[in-house]
Design an enzyme around this catalytic site. Structure first.
Site, PDB file in Angstrom:
ATOM      1  CG  ASP A   9      -2.765   9.722 -11.191  1.00  0.00           C
ATOM      2  OD1 ASP A   9      -3.461   9.285 -10.257  1.00  0.00           O
ATOM      3  OD2 ASP A   9      -2.499   9.053 -12.218  1.00  0.00           O
ATOM      4  CG  ASP A  11      -2.189   3.655  -9.535  1.00  0.00           C
ATOM      5  OD1 ASP A  11      -1.187   3.162  -9.008  1.00  0.00           O
ATOM      6  OD2 ASP A  11      -3.317   3.663  -8.994  1.00  0.00           O
ATOM      7  N   GLY A  46      -8.022   6.430 -12.976  1.00  0.00           N
ATOM      8  CA  GLY A  46      -8.444   7.456 -12.028  1.00  0.00           C
ATOM      9  C   GLY A  46      -9.723   7.129 -11.271  1.00  0.00           C
ATOM     10  CB  VAL A  47     -12.590   5.101 -12.252  1.00  0.00           C
ATOM     11  CG1 VAL A  47     -13.894   4.587 -11.726  1.00  0.00           C
ATOM     12  CG2 VAL A  47     -12.812   6.133 -13.341  1.00  0.00           C
ATOM     13  NE  ARG A  49      -9.452  -1.779  -4.487  1.00  0.00           N
ATOM     14  CZ  ARG A  49      -9.006  -1.859  -3.237  1.00  0.00           C
ATOM     15  NH1 ARG A  49      -9.578  -2.700  -2.390  1.00  0.00           N
ATOM     16  NH2 ARG A  49      -7.998  -1.120  -2.819  1.00  0.00           N
ATOM     17  CB  SER A 117      -4.578   3.974  -5.503  1.00  0.00           C
ATOM     18  OG  SER A 117      -4.185   2.741  -4.938  1.00  0.00           O
ATOM     19  CE  LYS A 118     -11.008   2.792  -0.243  1.00  0.00           C
ATOM     20  NZ  LYS A 118     -12.228   2.084   0.008  1.00  0.00           N
ATOM     21  CG  ASN A 119      -3.571  -1.059  -3.004  1.00  0.00           C
ATOM     22  OD1 ASN A 119      -3.439  -1.767  -2.009  1.00  0.00           O
ATOM     23  ND2 ASN A 119      -4.497  -1.299  -3.922  1.00  0.00           N
ATOM     24  CG  ASP A 171      -2.431   7.949 -16.051  1.00  0.00           C
ATOM     25  OD1 ASP A 171      -2.882   8.359 -14.964  1.00  0.00           O
ATOM     26  OD2 ASP A 171      -2.565   6.763 -16.440  1.00  0.00           O
TER      27      ASP A 171
HETATM   28  C1  BG6 Z   1      -6.349   4.901  -9.535  1.00  0.00           C
HETATM   29  C2  BG6 Z   1      -6.238   4.029 -10.760  1.00  0.00           C
HETATM   30  O1  BG6 Z   1      -5.131   5.530  -9.303  1.00  0.00           O
HETATM   31  O2  BG6 Z   1      -6.698   4.118  -8.397  1.00  0.00           O
HETATM   32  C3  BG6 Z   1      -7.508   3.226 -10.967  1.00  0.00           C
HETATM   33  O3  BG6 Z   1      -5.995   4.831 -11.899  1.00  0.00           O
HETATM   34  C4  BG6 Z   1      -7.825   2.440  -9.694  1.00  0.00           C
HETATM   35  O4  BG6 Z   1      -7.333   2.353 -12.066  1.00  0.00           O
HETATM   36  C5  BG6 Z   1      -7.926   3.394  -8.508  1.00  0.00           C
HETATM   37  O5  BG6 Z   1      -9.062   1.718  -9.843  1.00  0.00           O
HETATM   38  C6  BG6 Z   1      -8.204   2.674  -7.189  1.00  0.00           C
HETATM   39  O6  BG6 Z   1      -7.093   1.887  -6.865  1.00  0.00           O
HETATM   40  P1  BG6 Z   1      -7.033   0.845  -5.672  1.00  0.00           P
HETATM   41  O7  BG6 Z   1      -5.547   0.549  -5.548  1.00  0.00           O
HETATM   42  O8  BG6 Z   1      -7.584   1.503  -4.450  1.00  0.00           O
HETATM   43  O9  BG6 Z   1      -7.825  -0.353  -6.081  1.00  0.00           O
HETATM   44 MG    MG Z   2      -3.393   7.498 -13.176  1.00  0.00          MG
END
Ligand code: BG6
Ligand code: MG
Length: 214
Positions: A9, A11, A46-47, A49, A117-119, A171
């Site tokens: 994972d 974040d 993990g959830v 956005r 995450s998309k980031n 985590d």
């Molecule tokens: C996960 C985070 O890795 O990515 C979550 O644990 C977050 O908290 C999810 O909401 C989506 O992230 P993003 O960067 O696409 O908004």
């Molecule tokens: Mg995480």
């Protein structure tokens, strides 16, 4: 070796962007008068956005929000979050993480990312891991976020390694469940470790070098 691959994972495991997620959601929630604390925040780990926004809105007492208004709130949060990400550099990759990654690779293991995450691509670039992993499965190539196993199943497919030879590192309680549902064993740090969600619940990510040996 007990495993052929480790799927991380991002974040809260590779870097502390979980804290930036919290601060950005907190600013948004405070602005709308919605109670939001670290206990609620742990449910967002993990959830995706939009699913995170729905969890925060459980305590919203104002008039009903349209889908467009919800999109605007999610965008507002992501803009704030991206401001924090822009400040990140290779200094935000903890030494114990980099050394552990290198040690695992040195043992011949394949290494992948499995993040909602998309980031993800942006963050990996910021911390100097843009081209490091053998596979990156993230919020841009999945339709269902954790606890659904899709992100880890796709990472294993990208690597060409069967699920039972992959170890997931998480985590998030939702992420540990996703790994298990994908047929993988899970090693946890942070909140998920405190909750005993993993097959191993670690105090330091360095413990992975022993765990993979079996
Ligand atoms: C996960 C985070 O890795 O990515 C979550 O644990 C977050 O908290 C999810 O909401 C989506 O992230 P993003 O960067 O696409 O908004
Ligand atoms: Mg995480």
């Amino acid at each position: 070796m007990k495993f052929d691959a480790v799927i991380f994972d991002l974040d809260g495991v590779i870097c502390s962007t979980d804290e930036y997620h919290y601060k950005a959601w907190k600013t948004m929630a405070d602005g709308m008068g919605i109670p939001f604390d670290r206990t609620v925040n742990n449910r967002l780990r993990g959830v995706s956005r939009m699913a995170s926004l729905e969890i925060i809105l459980e305590k919203y007492k104002g008039p009903a929000l349209s889908p467009e208004q919800k999109e605007d709130l999610a965008r507002e949060k992501n803009d704030l979050y991206r401001e924090s990400l822009r400040e990140m550099s290779t200094a935000d990759l903890p030494e114990e993480v980099k050394e552990t990654l290198d040690a695992l690779r040195g043992k011949g293991l394949k290494l992948a990312i499995g993040s909602s995450s998309k980031n993800t691509p942006f963050i990996l670039g910021q911390i100097g891991l843009g081209n490091y992993f053998d596979a990156v499965s993230d919020g841009n190539n999945i339709t269902r976020s954790k606890p659904d196993p899709e992100v880890f199943v796709k990472a294993a497919e990208m690597l060409g390694i069967p699920a039972d030879r992959c170890l997931v590192v998480e985590d998030a309680v939702s992420g540990a469940e996703a790994g298990h549902r994908g047929g993988m064993m899970v090693a946890c740090v942070g909140d998920a470790a405190k909750n005993g969600a993993g097959d191993w619940n670690m105090e330091s990510i360095r413990e992975l070098t022993e765990i993979v040996k079996g």
